[in-house]
Enzyme design. Structure first.
Site, PDB file in Angstrom:
ATOM      1  N   TYR A  70       0.830  -1.203   0.000  1.00 44.85           N
ATOM      2  CA  TYR A  70       0.000   0.000   0.000  1.00 44.85           C
ATOM      3  C   TYR A  70       0.868   1.259   0.000  1.00 44.85           C
ATOM      4  CZ  TYR A  70      -3.803   3.148   1.314  1.00 44.85           C
ATOM      5  OH  TYR A  70      -4.716   4.156   1.331  1.00 44.85           O
ATOM      6  N   ASP A 123     -10.750  18.237 -24.399  1.00 44.46           N
ATOM      7  CA  ASP A 123     -12.159  18.298 -23.949  1.00 44.46           C
ATOM      8  C   ASP A 123     -12.340  18.038 -22.441  1.00 44.46           C
ATOM      9  OD1 ASP A 123     -11.768  15.548 -24.213  1.00 44.46           O
ATOM     10  OD2 ASP A 123     -13.371  15.227 -25.666  1.00 44.46           O
ATOM     11  N   ASP A 213       0.285  20.356 -20.315  1.00 38.38           N
ATOM     12  CA  ASP A 213      -0.537  19.153 -20.437  1.00 38.38           C
ATOM     13  C   ASP A 213       0.291  18.283 -21.380  1.00 38.38           C
ATOM     14  OD1 ASP A 213      -2.251  17.128 -21.049  1.00 38.38           O
ATOM     15  OD2 ASP A 213      -3.978  18.399 -21.487  1.00 38.38           O
ATOM     16  N   ALA A 215       0.677  15.029 -22.335  1.00 34.76           N
ATOM     17  CA  ALA A 215       0.317  13.663 -22.725  1.00 34.76           C
ATOM     18  C   ALA A 215       1.211  13.131 -23.850  1.00 34.76           C
ATOM     19  CB  ALA A 215      -1.151  13.601 -23.153  1.00 34.76           C
ATOM     20  N   LYS A 256      -0.917   7.691 -23.249  1.00 36.46           N
ATOM     21  CA  LYS A 256      -0.378   8.024 -24.569  1.00 36.46           C
ATOM     22  C   LYS A 256       1.121   7.729 -24.553  1.00 36.46           C
ATOM     23  CE  LYS A 256      -4.401  10.420 -24.533  1.00 36.46           C
ATOM     24  NZ  LYS A 256      -4.998  11.321 -23.563  1.00 36.46           N
ATOM     25  N   HIS A 448     -21.227  13.930 -27.919  1.00 31.62           N
ATOM     26  CA  HIS A 448     -20.703  13.045 -28.964  1.00 31.62           C
ATOM     27  C   HIS A 448     -20.614  11.589 -28.507  1.00 31.62           C
ATOM     28  CE1 HIS A 448     -17.427  14.872 -26.786  1.00 31.62           C
ATOM     29  NE2 HIS A 448     -16.577  13.957 -27.184  1.00 31.62           N
TER      30      HIS A 448
END
Ligand SMILES: *Cc1c(COP(=O)(O)O)cnc(C)c1O
Length: 457
Positions: A70, A123, A213, A215, A256, A448
Site C-alpha cells: 500500500y 475536452d 498538459d 500527454a 499516450k 458526442h
C-alpha cells in the site's frame, strides 16, 4: 536516417473480420455512433491512441514482478525515478488517468471566476476547468486556422493574444497558463520550444503559474528535433527535459506517451502546491504512492517511459503517420497539414462538398470508413463542436469538418495502414454517394459519446 520499427510481434490478438451486411446492422444498432459499437465488430480501431498501445515484453515482465504494498512499494519508486529522470520535478504524484490529474491540480490552482488560458484545452481539460466555475480560454496561433499551411508549429499559443489577456482588464483573473503538447484539440500539431519559453516568461512576468498538459511530450520532442533550429542534434529525452524545465509543472496522461493501458501523473516544483494536491489525491484517488493505480500499472509506465524516448521508435512512428498521410493525399483526400504523429485529421468538408455542415460531413465520412472497411474513427467537426437548437438542428457550425484517425502505438503494421488507405481511396472515387446524417437524439452534456443519428438518403 533509414529506420524500421524497433520491435516485433511476439504475442498477437485476432482481428474481427466482418461482412458489409454485418457492419450495416451493427452501425444501425449503434445509432450510427461509433462509440456505441462493440469492439468485436471493428477491424481497424483508430478511435483513439489512448491506452491502446501495445505493451512490450519488458513492460509485462516488470508488471508481473510488481510490488503491491500500500505504502512505499518498490513499484512506486521505479515509477517516481523514471519520471524524475525524465522531468526533473522534485514532486511527483501518481494518478489513475489524465482527467483525474487535471481535477486534482486545477482544484488547487483555480476557483470560480478564475481563467485558465491554453493553446487549446483538451475536452476533459476544459470540462475540469468549467466544473470549478472557472473559464477556459483557447488562444491558438493564427496559422492553426489554415488547414493546408505547412507551418511547422501550428500548435503554438498566440503570444500577442496571451500578452493582451494578461495585461488587460481580465489579467488579474488568470489563474494558470496551460500548454498542451502536442496540441491534441488543435490537429495534433506541435508547440515549439521558443513558444513554450516565451509563454512561460510572459506568465511569470504576471505572476501566473504555467503548466504543461504533457500527454504527448515525446512526440512533441521528436517534432521539435525535426523542425526547430538548434535541436537537430539533441535526443528526445533532452528536449523533453528542457520543456518540463521551462514551466512550473505538468499534468500528463500516461495512456499516450507512457505506452501504458492506464496511468497519469502530476509533476510540480512548488512544495506547497504539491502538498495541497497530495491531500486532495489521498482523499479522492489513493495514497501518494499509488494514486488510484495498480502496482502493475506503475511498473508498465516506468518501462514505457524509457521505450517512448527511443529515437528509432519515434522515427518509425512518425514515418508511419507521414506515409499514411501521403497515401491519403494520393487517393485524393486532403489532411490537416503538416501531418503530426498521433493522428491524421482528414478534411471531410472538402471531400464531401455535397453535404452541408448540418448533414455532418465528418460524421458521414467516419461512418463510411466503418461501413466500407470496418475502420473506426471519430468526427471532429460540427457534431462535436457546433451548437444545436432545441430541435437538435445545427445553429453554428464548427470552423472545420474533420475526421480524426488516431494511430495506436506499436499496434498496426504497414499492411493495416495500406488497407486503410485503399478503403479511403475507394470512398474518394465516388464521394457524392456518401449520405449525410441527421441527429435523432442528443444529450446536452458530452453529446458526442451518446448521440443517436440516422442517414439521410
Ligand atoms: C488524453 C488526454 C487527456 C486526458 O487523459 P485521460 O488519461 O484520457 O484521462 C488530457 N489532455 C490531453 C491533451 C489528452 O490527449
Amino acid at each position: 536516417m533509414r529506420t524500421f520499427p524497433p520491435y516485433r510481434s511476439q504475442v498477437v490478438a485476432e482481428i474481427p473480420v466482418t461482412t458489409r451486411a454485418e457492419r450495416e446492422q451493427a452501425l444501425a444498432a449503434a445509432g450510427y455512433n461509433a462509440f456505441n459499437l462493440p469492439a468485436n465488430k471493428v477491424s481497424i480501431d483508430l478511435l483513439t491512441d489512448s491506452g491502446t498501445g501495445a505493451v512490450s515484453t519488458a513492460q509485462e515482465a516488470a508488471a508481473a514482478a510488481a510490488d503491491r504494498s500500500y505504502a512505499g512499494s518498490d513499484s512506486f519508486y521505479r515509477f517516481r525515478d523514471a519520471l524524475r529522470e525524465l522531468t526533473g520535478y522534485p514532486h511527483l504524484l501518481p494518478v489513475h488517468q489524465g482527467r483525474a490529474a487535471e481535477r486534482v491540480l486545477f482544484s488547487s490552482v483555480l476557483e470560480s471566476g478564475r481563467i485558465s488560458v491554453s493553446n487549446t484545452h483538451f475536452d476533459t481539460t476544459r470540462a475540469n476547468v468549467e466544473l470549478l466555475g472557472a473559464e477556459a480560454i483557447d488562444l491558438p496561433c493564427a496559422e492553426f486556422g489554415d488547414l493546408d499551411s505547412l507551418e511547422p508549429f501550428k500548435g503554438n499559443i498566440d503570444l500577442d493574444a496571451l500578452e493582451r489577456l494578461l495585461s488587460g482588464p481580465d489579467g488579474a483573473r488568470v489563474g494558470q497558463v496551460l500548454l498542451t503538447i502536442t496540441n491534441n484539440g488543435g490537429g495534433g500539431q506541435p508547440v515549439s520550444m521558443a513558444n513554450l519559453a516565451a509563454a512561460a516568461k510572459l506568465a511569470r512576468a504576471h505572476g501566473v503559474p504555467v503548466f504543461l498538459d504533457a500527454a504527448r511530450f515525446a512526440e512533441n520532442a521528436w517534432l521539435v528535433i525535426q523542425r526547430e533550429a538548434g535541436y537537430a542534434d539533441k535526443t528526445p529525452r533532452e528536449v523533453a527535459r528542457e520543456a518540463f524545465g521551462l514551466v512550473d509543472g505538468c499534468v500528463a496522461s500516461l495512456k499516450k506517451d507512457g505506452i501504458a493501458p492506464m496511468g497519469a501523473f502530476i509533476g510540480l516544483t512548488d512544495p506547497e502546491l504539491a502538498q495541497r494536491c497530495e491531500t486532495n489525491l489521498i482523499a479522492t484517488e489513493g495514497f501518494r504512492t499509488y494514486g488510484g493505480l495498480a502496482a502493475h500499472d506503475l511498473d508498465r509506465v516506468a518501462k514505457g517511459l524509457q521505450e517512448v524516448v527511443d529515437p528509432h521508435y519515434l522515427a518509425a512512428r512518425a514515418g508511419e503517420a507521414a506515409r499514411l498521410a501521403r497515401q491519403a493525399n494520393e487517393a485524393g483526400v486532403d489532411i490537416v497539414q503538416p501531418p503530426g504523429i498521433h493522428a491524421l485529421y482528414l478534411n471531410a468538408g472538402r471531400l464531401l462538398p455535397h453535404l452541408t455542415a448540418s448533414r455532418f460531413p465528418g460524421h458521414s465520412l467516419a461512418c463510411e470508413l466503418y461501413l466500407a472497411g470496418g475502420i473506426r474513427c471519430v468526427e471532429l467537426g460540427s457534431l462535436y463542436l457546433g451548437t444545436l437548437d432545441e430541435q437538435n438542428e445545427l445553429i453554428t457550425p464548427a470552423p472545420f469538418e474533420l475526421v480524426r484517425m488516431a494511430l495506436p502505438r506499436r499496434v498496426y503494421t504497414q499492411g493495416h495502414y495500406d488497407y486503410v488507405a485503399e478503403i479511403l481511396g475507394d470512398i474518394a472515387k465516388n464521394p457524392e454517394q456518401v449520405p449525410g446524417y441527421r441527429i435523432v437524439e442528443a444529450p446536452k452534456i458530452l453529446r458526442h459519446f451518446n448521440l443517436r443519428m440516422a442517414p439521410v438518403h
